[in-house]
Design a protein around this motif. Structure first.
Motif, PDB file in Angstrom:
ATOM      1  N   LEU A   1      -3.543  -5.916   8.979  1.00 14.91           N
ATOM      2  CA  LEU A   1      -2.720  -5.702   7.792  1.00 14.91           C
ATOM      3  C   LEU A   1      -3.188  -4.528   6.941  1.00 14.91           C
ATOM      4  O   LEU A   1      -2.576  -4.218   5.917  1.00 14.91           O
ATOM      5  CB  LEU A   1      -2.692  -6.981   6.949  1.00 14.91           C
ATOM      6  N   ALA A   2      -4.257  -3.864   7.337  1.00 14.32           N
ATOM      7  CA  ALA A   2      -4.771  -2.728   6.570  1.00 14.32           C
ATOM      8  C   ALA A   2      -3.768  -1.571   6.456  1.00 14.32           C
ATOM      9  O   ALA A   2      -3.675  -0.963   5.389  1.00 14.32           O
ATOM     10  CB  ALA A   2      -6.090  -2.251   7.164  1.00 14.32           C
ATOM     11  N   PRO A   3      -2.996  -1.226   7.507  1.00  9.56           N
ATOM     12  CA  PRO A   3      -2.044  -0.120   7.337  1.00  9.56           C
ATOM     13  C   PRO A   3      -0.979  -0.382   6.286  1.00  9.56           C
ATOM     14  O   PRO A   3      -0.475   0.552   5.659  1.00  9.56           O
ATOM     15  CB  PRO A   3      -1.407   0.023   8.728  1.00  9.56           C
ATOM     16  N   VAL A   4      -0.618  -1.633   6.063  1.00 10.56           N
ATOM     17  CA  VAL A   4       0.414  -1.952   5.070  1.00 10.56           C
ATOM     18  C   VAL A   4      -0.090  -1.659   3.659  1.00 10.56           C
ATOM     19  O   VAL A   4       0.680  -1.277   2.785  1.00 10.56           O
ATOM     20  CB  VAL A   4       0.834  -3.427   5.206  1.00 10.56           C
ATOM     21  N   LYS A   5      -1.378  -1.807   3.438  1.00  8.63           N
ATOM     22  CA  LYS A   5      -1.934  -1.566   2.112  1.00  8.63           C
ATOM     23  C   LYS A   5      -1.880  -0.095   1.734  1.00  8.63           C
ATOM     24  O   LYS A   5      -1.914   0.242   0.557  1.00  8.63           O
ATOM     25  CB  LYS A   5      -3.380  -2.072   2.062  1.00  8.63           C
ATOM     26  N   GLN A   6      -1.778   0.790   2.718  1.00  7.45           N
ATOM     27  CA  GLN A   6      -1.695   2.221   2.443  1.00  7.45           C
ATOM     28  C   GLN A   6      -0.258   2.691   2.243  1.00  7.45           C
ATOM     29  O   GLN A   6      -0.039   3.781   1.719  1.00  7.45           O
ATOM     30  CB  GLN A   6      -2.308   2.998   3.603  1.00  7.45           C
ATOM     31  N   LEU A   7       0.711   1.908   2.654  1.00  7.05           N
ATOM     32  CA  LEU A   7       2.103   2.344   2.602  1.00  7.05           C
ATOM     33  C   LEU A   7       2.622   2.644   1.192  1.00  7.05           C
ATOM     34  O   LEU A   7       3.296   3.666   1.013  1.00  7.05           O
ATOM     35  CB  LEU A   7       3.008   1.323   3.283  1.00  7.05           C
ATOM     36  N   PRO A   8       2.369   1.807   0.187  1.00 10.64           N
ATOM     37  CA  PRO A   8       2.915   2.146  -1.131  1.00 10.64           C
ATOM     38  C   PRO A   8       2.406   3.480  -1.672  1.00 10.64           C
ATOM     39  O   PRO A   8       3.182   4.278  -2.198  1.00 10.64           O
ATOM     40  CB  PRO A   8       2.462   0.984  -2.021  1.00 10.64           C
ATOM     41  N   MET A   9       1.131   3.741  -1.521  1.00  8.26           N
ATOM     42  CA  MET A   9       0.597   5.002  -2.015  1.00  8.26           C
ATOM     43  C   MET A   9       1.148   6.179  -1.218  1.00  8.26           C
ATOM     44  O   MET A   9       1.482   7.222  -1.784  1.00  8.26           O
ATOM     45  CB  MET A   9      -0.924   4.992  -1.951  1.00  8.26           C
ATOM     46  N   THR A  10       1.278   6.018   0.084  1.00  8.96           N
ATOM     47  CA  THR A  10       1.843   7.087   0.908  1.00  8.96           C
ATOM     48  C   THR A  10       3.297   7.350   0.514  1.00  8.96           C
ATOM     49  O   THR A  10       3.722   8.500   0.416  1.00  8.96           O
ATOM     50  CB  THR A  10       1.751   6.715   2.394  1.00  8.96           C
ATOM     51  N   ALA A  11       4.056   6.281   0.271  1.00 14.15           N
ATOM     52  CA  ALA A  11       5.461   6.447  -0.124  1.00 14.15           C
ATOM     53  C   ALA A  11       5.570   7.159  -1.466  1.00 14.15           C
ATOM     54  O   ALA A  11       6.421   8.047  -1.635  1.00 14.15           O
ATOM     55  CB  ALA A  11       6.146   5.081  -0.180  1.00 14.15           C
ATOM     56  N   ILE A  12       4.730   6.814  -2.402  1.00 14.39           N
ATOM     57  CA  ILE A  12       4.758   7.475  -3.712  1.00 14.39           C
ATOM     58  C   ILE A  12       4.397   8.952  -3.571  1.00 14.39           C
ATOM     59  O   ILE A  12       5.044   9.822  -4.162  1.00 14.39           O
ATOM     60  CB  ILE A  12       3.827   6.750  -4.699  1.00 14.39           C
ATOM     61  N   MET A  13       3.377   9.234  -2.779  1.00 14.15           N
ATOM     62  CA  MET A  13       2.976  10.634  -2.585  1.00 14.15           C
ATOM     63  C   MET A  13       4.085  11.437  -1.901  1.00 14.15           C
ATOM     64  O   MET A  13       4.331  12.594  -2.259  1.00 14.15           O
ATOM     65  CB  MET A  13       1.691  10.706  -1.760  1.00 14.15           C
ATOM     66  N   MET A  14       4.761  10.825  -0.946  1.00 12.68           N
ATOM     67  CA  MET A  14       5.853  11.529  -0.263  1.00 12.68           C
ATOM     68  C   MET A  14       7.033  11.763  -1.205  1.00 12.68           C
ATOM     69  O   MET A  14       7.656  12.821  -1.175  1.00 12.68           O
ATOM     70  CB  MET A  14       6.300  10.741   0.964  1.00 12.68           C
ATOM     71  N   TYR A  15       7.323  10.774  -2.020  1.00 14.82           N
ATOM     72  CA  TYR A  15       8.419  10.917  -2.970  1.00 14.82           C
ATOM     73  C   TYR A  15       8.109  12.011  -3.990  1.00 14.82           C
ATOM     74  O   TYR A  15       8.961  12.824  -4.323  1.00 14.82           O
ATOM     75  CB  TYR A  15       8.680   9.584  -3.673  1.00 14.82           C
ATOM     76  N   MET A  16       6.876  12.035  -4.453  1.00 13.74           N
ATOM     77  CA  MET A  16       6.504  13.002  -5.485  1.00 13.74           C
ATOM     78  C   MET A  16       6.357  14.423  -4.937  1.00 13.74           C
ATOM     79  O   MET A  16       6.448  15.374  -5.694  1.00 13.74           O
ATOM     80  CB  MET A  16       5.188  12.580  -6.147  1.00 13.74           C
ATOM     81  N   SER A  17       6.128  14.573  -3.642  1.00 13.54           N
ATOM     82  CA  SER A  17       5.949  15.921  -3.090  1.00 13.54           C
ATOM     83  C   SER A  17       7.266  16.669  -2.959  1.00 13.54           C
ATOM     84  O   SER A  17       7.263  17.881  -2.772  1.00 13.54           O
ATOM     85  CB  SER A  17       5.243  15.852  -1.740  1.00 13.54           C
ATOM     86  N   GLY A  18       8.376  15.985  -3.034  1.00 12.21           N
ATOM     87  CA  GLY A  18       9.680  16.653  -2.986  1.00 12.21           C
ATOM     88  C   GLY A  18      10.164  16.858  -1.570  1.00 12.21           C
ATOM     89  O   GLY A  18       9.476  16.552  -0.596  1.00 12.21           O
ATOM     90  N   ASN A  19      11.388  17.375  -1.454  1.00 12.82           N
ATOM     91  CA  ASN A  19      12.013  17.547  -0.148  1.00 12.82           C
ATOM     92  C   ASN A  19      12.057  18.989   0.311  1.00 12.82           C
ATOM     93  O   ASN A  19      12.658  19.297   1.336  1.00 12.82           O
ATOM     94  CB  ASN A  19      13.442  16.978  -0.172  1.00 12.82           C
TER      95      ASN A  19
END
Length: 182
Positions: free
Chosen positions: A72-90
């Motif tokens: 379950l360790a990869p799931v704990k990284q998903l929220p932070m990764t999603a926020i970083m991807m959202y904030m980096s723009g398209n």
């Protein structure tokens, strides 16, 4: 003049060791075990029983708990990764490209090393239950890959329209165009 030739007090104290203090004046703190002091009488009079070795069932249960933590360790990284991807723009910039590369690299490396991640938990008692744990681990890595695909789609790098595949189709016309002014 003979008083001036005598060494100072600090030099005399530096060369002679301090007087050892007796332990009898200070009681031991609560929970102190005498094993570290080396006193054999206190060790023999200790009322704590010796720890027994865990059984194989207890070890298998502990191994499965730790395996679930790894799964379950990869799931704990998903929220932070999603926020970083959202904030980096398209837009295509070095930071967003690095985020996309890391979003694909980490899950793929995790999928390749699945058996290595769980080999320390493998035993005769845990082998059957470990298959389910590995399946959950693979599902979590695929979920992390899906997050990378979402980012690539948001950047417009996925061929999702007919004009991306067919040469005779025209590309969509943009509704608005932004032109920076200098």
């Amino acid at each position: 003049m003979s008083e001036d030739l005598a060494p100072p007090r600090w030099a005399v104290e530096l060369n002679s060791p301090p007087v050892p203090r007796t332990k009898a004046t200070i009681p031991d703190p609560p929970g102190y075990t005498a094993a570290s002091s080396g006193n054999k009488k206190q060790i023999a009079s200790s009322k704590t029983p010796a720890r027994t070795a865990p059984t194989t069932e207890e070890m298998d249960t502990l191994k499965l708990k730790k395996a679930w933590e790894v799964a379950l360790a990869p799931v704990k990284q998903l929220p932070m990764t999603a926020i970083m991807m959202y904030m980096s723009g398209n837009s295509l910039q070095i930071f967003s490209i690095m985020m996309v590369v890391m979003a694909f690299k980490n899950p793929i490396m995790g999928l390749v090393a699945t058996n290595q991640a769980f080999e320390k938990f493998d035993s005769d008692g845990t082998r059957a239950a470990l298959l389910g744990v590995k399946a959950v681990y693979v599902a979590m890595q695929v979920l992390a890959l899906a997050l990378g695909v979402w980012k690539v789609n948001g950047m417009g790098l996925l061929p999702t329209t007919r004009s991306d595949w067919l040469a005779w189709e025209t590309a969509r016309d943009a509704i608005e165009t932004a032109i920076p002014a200098f």
